[in-house]
Write a protein that holds these residues in place. Structure first.
Motif, short mmCIF file in Angstrom:
data_model
loop_
_atom_site.label_atom_id
_atom_site.label_comp_id
_atom_site.label_asym_id
_atom_site.label_seq_id
_atom_site.Cartn_x
_atom_site.Cartn_y
_atom_site.Cartn_z
N ILE A 30 0.80 -1.17 0.11
CA ILE A 30 -0.14 0.06 0.01
C ILE A 30 0.99 1.23 0.15
CG2 ILE A 30 -1.62 1.35 1.29
CD1 ILE A 30 -2.87 -1.48 2.23
N GLU A 31 1.82 1.17 0.74
CA GLU A 31 2.78 2.21 0.95
C GLU A 31 3.62 2.39 -0.66
OE1 GLU A 31 5.60 1.97 4.15
OE2 GLU A 31 3.80 1.94 5.81
N TYR A 32 3.87 1.60 -1.00
CA TYR A 32 4.66 1.51 -2.28
C TYR A 32 3.75 2.30 -3.46
CZ TYR A 32 7.17 -0.14 -6.52
OH TYR A 32 8.06 -0.27 -7.65
N PHE A 33 2.50 2.12 -3.44
CA PHE A 33 1.59 2.61 -4.50
C PHE A 33 1.21 4.22 -4.05
CE2 PHE A 33 0.96 -1.56 -5.99
CZ PHE A 33 0.66 -1.38 -7.19
N ARG A 34 1.87 4.87 -3.28
CA ARG A 34 1.68 6.00 -2.97
C ARG A 34 2.13 6.98 -4.09
NH1 ARG A 34 3.59 6.30 3.39
NH2 ARG A 34 1.45 5.44 4.14
N PHE A 35 1.48 7.92 -4.54
CA PHE A 35 1.70 8.74 -5.71
C PHE A 35 3.46 9.19 -6.05
CE2 PHE A 35 2.72 12.56 -8.13
CZ PHE A 35 1.87 12.51 -9.20
N GLU A 36 3.92 9.92 -5.08
CA GLU A 36 5.36 10.31 -5.24
C GLU A 36 6.33 8.87 -5.56
OE1 GLU A 36 3.17 13.27 -3.21
OE2 GLU A 36 3.31 11.01 -2.83
N MET A 38 5.39 5.89 -6.94
CA MET A 38 4.86 5.27 -8.11
C MET A 38 5.47 6.17 -9.41
SD MET A 38 3.24 2.49 -8.01
CE MET A 38 2.23 2.32 -9.42
N ALA A 39 5.30 7.52 -9.22
CA ALA A 39 5.81 8.55 -10.17
C ALA A 39 7.24 8.06 -10.37
CB ALA A 39 5.55 9.89 -9.91
N GLU A 40 7.98 7.90 -9.56
CA GLU A 40 9.58 7.38 -9.67
C GLU A 40 9.70 6.27 -10.14
OE1 GLU A 40 13.21 6.83 -6.41
OE2 GLU A 40 11.73 8.45 -5.83
N LYS A 41 9.17 5.31 -9.64
CA LYS A 41 9.53 3.85 -9.85
C LYS A 41 8.69 3.21 -10.86
CE LYS A 41 11.40 3.23 -5.34
NZ LYS A 41 11.04 2.68 -3.83
N PHE A 45 2.92 3.29 -15.36
CA PHE A 45 1.60 3.23 -14.86
C PHE A 45 0.51 4.31 -15.02
CE2 PHE A 45 -1.17 2.61 -10.87
CZ PHE A 45 -1.54 1.02 -11.07
N CYS A 46 0.77 5.50 -15.04
CA CYS A 46 -0.06 6.46 -15.19
C CYS A 46 0.57 7.75 -16.10
CB CYS A 46 -0.44 6.97 -13.88
SG CYS A 46 -1.77 8.49 -14.01
N PRO A 47 -0.35 8.00 -17.00
CA PRO A 47 0.26 9.02 -17.93
C PRO A 47 0.45 10.45 -17.10
CG PRO A 47 -1.91 8.47 -18.55
CD PRO A 47 -1.84 7.62 -17.39
N LEU A 48 -0.27 10.76 -16.03
CA LEU A 48 -0.10 11.80 -15.01
C LEU A 48 1.41 12.00 -14.47
CD1 LEU A 48 -3.61 12.16 -13.56
CD2 LEU A 48 -2.52 13.42 -15.65
N TYR A 49 2.02 10.68 -14.21
CA TYR A 49 3.36 10.96 -13.60
C TYR A 49 4.17 11.58 -14.45
CZ TYR A 49 1.35 6.82 -10.71
OH TYR A 49 0.72 6.03 -9.95
N ALA A 50 4.43 11.54 -15.55
CA ALA A 50 5.17 12.20 -16.33
C ALA A 50 5.18 13.64 -16.08
CB ALA A 50 5.20 11.98 -17.87
N GLU A 59 -3.09 15.25 -0.12
CA GLU A 59 -1.89 15.16 0.22
C GLU A 59 -1.25 13.70 0.14
OE1 GLU A 59 0.70 15.88 4.21
OE2 GLU A 59 -1.08 16.95 4.26
N VAL A 60 -1.96 12.73 0.76
CA VAL A 60 -1.53 11.38 0.60
C VAL A 60 -2.44 10.64 -0.75
CG1 VAL A 60 -0.93 9.12 1.45
CG2 VAL A 60 -0.39 11.16 2.99
N LEU A 61 -2.07 10.71 -1.73
CA LEU A 61 -2.78 9.97 -2.84
C LEU A 61 -2.24 8.81 -3.22
CD1 LEU A 61 -4.92 10.38 -5.12
CD2 LEU A 61 -2.99 10.98 -6.56
#
Length: 141
Positions: A30-36, A38-41, A45-50, A59-61
């Motif tokens: 669950i912690e691994y899937f936090r936005f920050e 996921m955007a890095e690693k 997974f999501c086009p918004l990460y770029a 705050e905690v997405l």
């Protein structure tokens, strides 16, 4: 892209990530899937990460679910009412949800609902198999 195509592609991306995380506890996943993180690693997974842009301003997405297990859809239409085809809906009629209505179609607009991105909710419905959590969503199958 229709709902079913997105659903299958997203579920497979989720499954691919989960194969790498088998040694982690449920809480660590669950912690691994936090936005920050996921955007890095997991930038694919999501086009918004770029763009380092969150889909919801919170705050905690958490991106574990990305979609909500209460979302219901059918690419051919769930039902018709008053001359309009309903392609998607919220099974709990969340007060934050809205409807996008066109001349002949209605789609659920979940953009105001944060429920699937909150970690207490994710813990409540958690399963390592995303498709299992979402099993009631896809009526197109």
């Amino acid at each position: 892209m229709d709902y079913s195509t997105w659903f299958k592609k997203h579920g497979e991306k989720h499954r691919k990530i989960m194969k790498k995380l088998t040694e982690l506890s449920d809480e660590e996943i669950i912690e691994y899937f936090r936005f920050e993180n996921m955007a890095e690693k997991e930038p694919e997974f999501c086009p918004l990460y770029a763009q380092k842009k969150k889909c919801h301003d919170m705050e905690v997405l958490n991106c574990y679910l990305c979609a909500c297990p209460y979302f219901r859809f059918d690419d051919n239409g769930l039902y018709k009412k008053e001359g309009k085809t309903y392609y998607s809906t919220c099974s709990i009629n969340a007060k934050e949800g809205k409807k996008f209505v066109s001349d002949n179609a209605v789609h659920q607009d979940c953009s105001g609902c944060l429920l699937p991105h909150k970690e207490p909710f994710i813990r409540k419905v958690f399963n390592r198999n995303w498709f299992e959590i979402m099993k009631n969503s896809n009526h197109s199958q």
